[in-house]
Structures are given as C-alpha cells and as structure tokens.
Design a protein around this motif. Structure first.
Motif, PDB file in Angstrom:
ATOM      1  N   ASN A  51       0.830  -1.217   0.000  1.00 50.35           N
ATOM      2  CA  ASN A  51       0.000   0.000   0.000  1.00 50.35           C
ATOM      3  C   ASN A  51       0.861   1.262   0.000  1.00 50.35           C
ATOM      4  O   ASN A  51       0.538   2.240  -0.685  1.00 50.35           O
ATOM      5  CB  ASN A  51      -0.944   0.001   1.202  1.00 50.35           C
ATOM      6  N   ALA A  52       1.967   1.238   0.746  1.00 52.18           N
ATOM      7  CA  ALA A  52       2.870   2.391   0.766  1.00 52.18           C
ATOM      8  C   ALA A  52       3.492   2.604  -0.608  1.00 52.18           C
ATOM      9  O   ALA A  52       3.603   3.737  -1.087  1.00 52.18           O
ATOM     10  CB  ALA A  52       3.964   2.193   1.818  1.00 52.18           C
ATOM     11  N   ALA A  54       2.180   1.703  -3.478  1.00 51.86           N
ATOM     12  CA  ALA A  54       1.115   2.193  -4.363  1.00 51.86           C
ATOM     13  C   ALA A  54       0.886   3.687  -4.153  1.00 51.86           C
ATOM     14  O   ALA A  54       0.686   4.440  -5.118  1.00 51.86           O
ATOM     15  CB  ALA A  54      -0.171   1.410  -4.127  1.00 51.86           C
ATOM     16  N   THR A  55       0.944   4.133  -2.914  1.00 45.62           N
ATOM     17  CA  THR A  55       0.777   5.559  -2.613  1.00 45.62           C
ATOM     18  C   THR A  55       1.917   6.353  -3.234  1.00 45.62           C
ATOM     19  O   THR A  55       1.693   7.403  -3.857  1.00 45.62           O
ATOM     20  CB  THR A  55       0.734   5.786  -1.088  1.00 45.62           C
ATOM     21  N   SER A  56       3.150   5.879  -3.092  1.00 42.50           N
ATOM     22  CA  SER A  56       4.300   6.572  -3.683  1.00 42.50           C
ATOM     23  C   SER A  56       4.173   6.633  -5.202  1.00 42.50           C
ATOM     24  O   SER A  56       4.380   7.685  -5.810  1.00 42.50           O
ATOM     25  CB  SER A  56       5.600   5.864  -3.315  1.00 42.50           C
ATOM     26  N   THR A  57       3.846   5.506  -5.803  1.00 43.66           N
ATOM     27  CA  THR A  57       3.743   5.433  -7.263  1.00 43.66           C
ATOM     28  C   THR A  57       2.662   6.369  -7.791  1.00 43.66           C
ATOM     29  O   THR A  57       2.809   6.925  -8.882  1.00 43.66           O
ATOM     30  CB  THR A  57       3.455   3.978  -7.697  1.00 43.66           C
ATOM     31  N   SER A  58       1.611   6.566  -7.014  1.00 42.22           N
ATOM     32  CA  SER A  58       0.487   7.386  -7.487  1.00 42.22           C
ATOM     33  C   SER A  58       0.860   8.856  -7.688  1.00 42.22           C
ATOM     34  O   SER A  58       0.217   9.547  -8.475  1.00 42.22           O
ATOM     35  CB  SER A  58      -0.688   7.274  -6.518  1.00 42.22           C
ATOM     36  N   HIS A  59       1.878   9.347  -7.014  1.00 40.34           N
ATOM     37  CA  HIS A  59       2.239  10.760  -7.167  1.00 40.34           C
ATOM     38  C   HIS A  59       3.664  10.975  -7.672  1.00 40.34           C
ATOM     39  O   HIS A  59       4.126  12.106  -7.783  1.00 40.34           O
ATOM     40  CB  HIS A  59       2.020  11.530  -5.856  1.00 40.34           C
ATOM     41  N   ARG A  60       4.383   9.889  -7.986  1.00 38.70           N
ATOM     42  CA  ARG A  60       5.756  10.016  -8.501  1.00 38.70           C
ATOM     43  C   ARG A  60       5.788   9.675  -9.981  1.00 38.70           C
ATOM     44  O   ARG A  60       4.975   8.904 -10.463  1.00 38.70           O
ATOM     45  CB  ARG A  60       6.697   9.078  -7.734  1.00 38.70           C
ATOM     46  N   GLU A 100       8.660   3.478  -6.712  1.00 31.94           N
ATOM     47  CA  GLU A 100       7.930   3.152  -5.481  1.00 31.94           C
ATOM     48  C   GLU A 100       8.608   3.692  -4.224  1.00 31.94           C
ATOM     49  O   GLU A 100       8.018   3.641  -3.150  1.00 31.94           O
ATOM     50  CB  GLU A 100       7.797   1.632  -5.348  1.00 31.94           C
ATOM     51  N   GLU A 102      10.234   6.869  -2.302  1.00 33.22           N
ATOM     52  CA  GLU A 102      10.269   8.331  -2.252  1.00 33.22           C
ATOM     53  C   GLU A 102      11.685   8.892  -2.366  1.00 33.22           C
ATOM     54  O   GLU A 102      11.885   9.946  -2.935  1.00 33.22           O
ATOM     55  CB  GLU A 102       9.639   8.838  -0.951  1.00 33.22           C
ATOM     56  N   ASP A 140       8.895  13.486  -7.623  1.00 31.97           N
ATOM     57  CA  ASP A 140       7.494  13.795  -7.369  1.00 31.97           C
ATOM     58  C   ASP A 140       6.862  14.359  -8.643  1.00 31.97           C
ATOM     59  O   ASP A 140       7.555  14.977  -9.453  1.00 31.97           O
ATOM     60  CB  ASP A 140       7.408  14.820  -6.221  1.00 31.97           C
TER      61      ASP A 140
END
Length: 171
Positions: A51-52, A54-60, A100, A102, A140
């Motif tokens: 999940n972490a 996926a969160t990173s990938t969504s805005h990078r 994935e 940051e 980002d």
C-alpha cells in the motif's frame, strides 16, 4: 544389578523417553503455532508495504532514458524491502522499484550484468551510450518540468555519428 533394579532402571528409561517425546511434541506444536503467527504478521507487513508503494507510485513519475548509462552519484542504495520480495531483474522492474521509493532519484539498469543500481541523487552526467543500459530520473509529480529539463540536458550530450556511406570507388 538385580532383576528388580534392572526392571526399575528400564521403567525409568521408558518414562524419561516418554517425557522427552512429549516435550518434543509440545515444542514442535508451539513452534508451529509461533510460525503461523509470524507468517500472519509478515503477510500484514507485506500488505502495508504494498500500500505504501502504491501511494508513492500514485504521485511520482520516472522519465526513462533508454540506451543511457548515467554516471554514479555518490553511493548506491538498495532501498531494501521490509516484508515483500524485491525483484529488479528487468529494466521495467528496476524502474518500478525506484518509482515506489520516495528517496530514489535515479536508476541505472545493466542488461549485461542484470543489475539494478538505485541512487538517492540524480545527475545529468552520462557515463556511456549503449543499448546495454537503461536509466531513469524519478521524482514527485510536481517535478515533471525539472525532470524533463534534465532529460534534455542528457540527450544534448549524445554525439552525432553520421550514417555509414557506401562509396562507389571503394574496392
């Protein structure tokens, strides 16, 4: 020793063996229960880690530089996983692993060595032009314009090699 003493010793030995077997079974049972708990906790940790990512990938974003081996900037970082299996055996999976994380700013994949090199800093300095390498800048989504500028700087360094011309007078 008398027969009575031998009988008592044999009975004591059997009792000790039975107690040892019971203890081993109890220990094995406890180990199995403990392993089950560990497996459940690892599964939960892997889900949190996924999940972490996926969160990173969504805005990078990552901009690929095929055929480019960027120079090394400082030390590489493995960006080691906590609970999931890390697979960076292809340029695509290396790219995804960098995206994935940051802290990952640059990746270089060598298809000859089948190695993925990840860096917390990026450079526009080219080490080699070769189809054996693939690099990428990651950052980002708000850095898209900056990453594109870096990409332009990299490709501006590519030397022009004119096509081979067949000469009519060559033998």
């Amino acid at each position: 020793q008398s027969e009575a003493e031998q009988g008592t010793a044999a009975a004591d030995l059997q009792a000790a063996e039975a107690a040892l077997d019971a203890a081993e079974q109890t220990a094995a049972g406890k180990a199995q229960v403990a392993q089950g708990i560990v497996d459940q906790e690892l599964a939960k940790a892997a889900e949190v880690e996924d999940n972490a990512f996926a969160t990173s990938t969504s805005h990078r974003i990552c901009l690929d530089l095929p055929g480019v081996r960027l120079s090394q900037v400082g030390d590489t970082d493995e960006f080691a996983p906590l609970a999931i299996k890390k697979d960076v055996s292809t340029p695509e999976s290396c790219h995804a692993w960098c995206q994935e994380h940051e802290e990952c700013a640059q990746m270089v994949f060598s298809s000859v060595a089948t190695e993925c090199y990840l860096f917390p800093r990026a450079t526009t300095q080219v080490s080699q032009w070769s189809d054996d390498y693939s690099s990428a800048f990651c950052g980002d989504g708000t850095q898209k314009a900056q990453l594109k500028d870096m990409l332009k700087v990299v490709y501006a360094q590519k030397p022009y090699i004119p096509p081979v011309v067949d000469c009519s007078w060559s033998g």
